[in-house]
Design a protein around this motif. Structure first.
Motif, PDB file in Angstrom:
ATOM      1  N   GLY A  82       0.793  -1.224   0.000  1.00  0.00           N
ATOM      2  CA  GLY A  82       0.000   0.000   0.000  1.00  0.00           C
ATOM      3  C   GLY A  82       0.823   1.271   0.000  1.00  0.00           C
ATOM      4  N   PHE A  83       2.118   1.141   0.118  1.00  0.00           N
ATOM      5  CA  PHE A  83       3.008   2.308   0.118  1.00  0.00           C
ATOM      6  C   PHE A  83       4.051   2.130  -0.986  1.00  0.00           C
ATOM      7  N   VAL A  84       4.311   3.209  -1.751  1.00  0.00           N
ATOM      8  CA  VAL A  84       5.232   3.116  -2.876  1.00  0.00           C
ATOM      9  C   VAL A  84       6.276   4.220  -2.793  1.00  0.00           C
ATOM     10  N   ILE A  85       7.404   3.945  -3.420  1.00  0.00           N
ATOM     11  CA  ILE A  85       8.544   4.853  -3.342  1.00  0.00           C
ATOM     12  C   ILE A  85       8.254   6.199  -3.985  1.00  0.00           C
ATOM     13  N   ASP A  86       7.473   6.222  -5.051  1.00  0.00           N
ATOM     14  CA  ASP A  86       7.196   7.490  -5.726  1.00  0.00           C
ATOM     15  C   ASP A  86       6.421   8.441  -4.831  1.00  0.00           C
ATOM     16  N   LYS A  87       5.596   7.893  -3.958  1.00  0.00           N
ATOM     17  CA  LYS A  87       4.781   8.700  -3.064  1.00  0.00           C
ATOM     18  C   LYS A  87       5.536   9.037  -1.773  1.00  0.00           C
ATOM     19  N   PHE A  88       6.333   8.085  -1.298  1.00  0.00           N
ATOM     20  CA  PHE A  88       7.030   8.260  -0.017  1.00  0.00           C
ATOM     21  C   PHE A  88       8.524   7.961  -0.174  1.00  0.00           C
TER      22      PHE A  88
END
Lengths: 110, 114
Positions: B60-66
């Motif tokens: 649910g978490f991705v590098i582009d966002k975080f």
């Protein structure tokens, strides 16, 4: 679905009363930790239990780790207003990443 | 045990912008973690940040966002990118102190996106 089921979600008691918070899971943890968090602060580690059946005491706080290392409880004797806070259990599945329970908000009324 | 200084403690940001949160540990630690927490609720792990390797993200978490940086054993940053109101939350960093097998947390960053 949360890996650790923590109950109750809320507890409001009078000063001097006792309370118990429970954490249960179907998973086996290499360790289980209890934290207390106050508003505007990060969680503060209270205790780490690693051995099945282990009981640790920290002044008025007693922590138990189940024999099968799947559950734990936190018992506070003679609660005081300073015990008010959010209590969180967290388990480590032997990968150093903690899975947290939903938390129990404890309010101790003077 | 280790002490973590986290900043900013709070911020109000416009949607579409990015915010970088910093955590400084007063001792060298191998493993650092980033969490998200709604007030009064539990913590959700975003990613694990180990020095010298890419951060590993939870479902649910991705590098582009975080995007996360971990340039040395005492420092890490988390950037919340292209923010929307749904990103409003408390963000916390944590470090594992192997000597005591205890996890220390920063005091959190309360982010509000408007």
């Amino acid at each position: 679905t949360q890996l650790l089921e923590q109950s109750p979600q809320f507890l409001s008691i009078q000063e001097g009363e006792n309370l118990t918070v429970y954490c249960n899971s179907s998973s086996v943890f290499s360790s289980l930790q209890w934290y207390r968090q106050e508003p505007g602060e990060g969680p503060v580690l209270l205790v780490t239990v690693v051995t099945g059946g282990e009981v640790k005491k920290l002044k008025r706080l007693t922590f138990q780790f189940g024999d099968a290392r799947k559950d734990s409880s936190l018992h506070i004797t003679a609660a005081q207003p300073g015990d008010t806070g959010l209590y969180l259990c967290a388990g480590d599945l032997n990968d150093y990443k903690l899975s947290f329970g939903a938390g129990t908000t404890v309010t101790v009324r003077a | 045990s280790a002490v973590i200084s986290q900043k900013p403690s709070r911020d109000i940001c416009q949607r579409g912008t990015s915010l970088t949160i910093q955590c400084q540990v007063d001792s060298q630690v191998t493993m650092m973690f980033w969490y998200r927490q709604q007030p009064g609720q539990s913590l959700t792990l975003i990613a694990t940040a180990n020095q010298g390797s890419e951060a590993t993200y939870e479902s649910g978490f991705v590098i582009d966002k975080f995007p996360i940086s971990r340039p040395n054993l005492t420092f890490s940053t988390l950037t919340v990118s292209n923010m929307s109101p749904e990103d409003s939350s408390i963000y916390l960093c944590s470090a594992l102190v192997r000597a005591t097998y205890g996890y220390t947390f920063g005091s959190g960053t309360r982010l509000t996106v408007v």
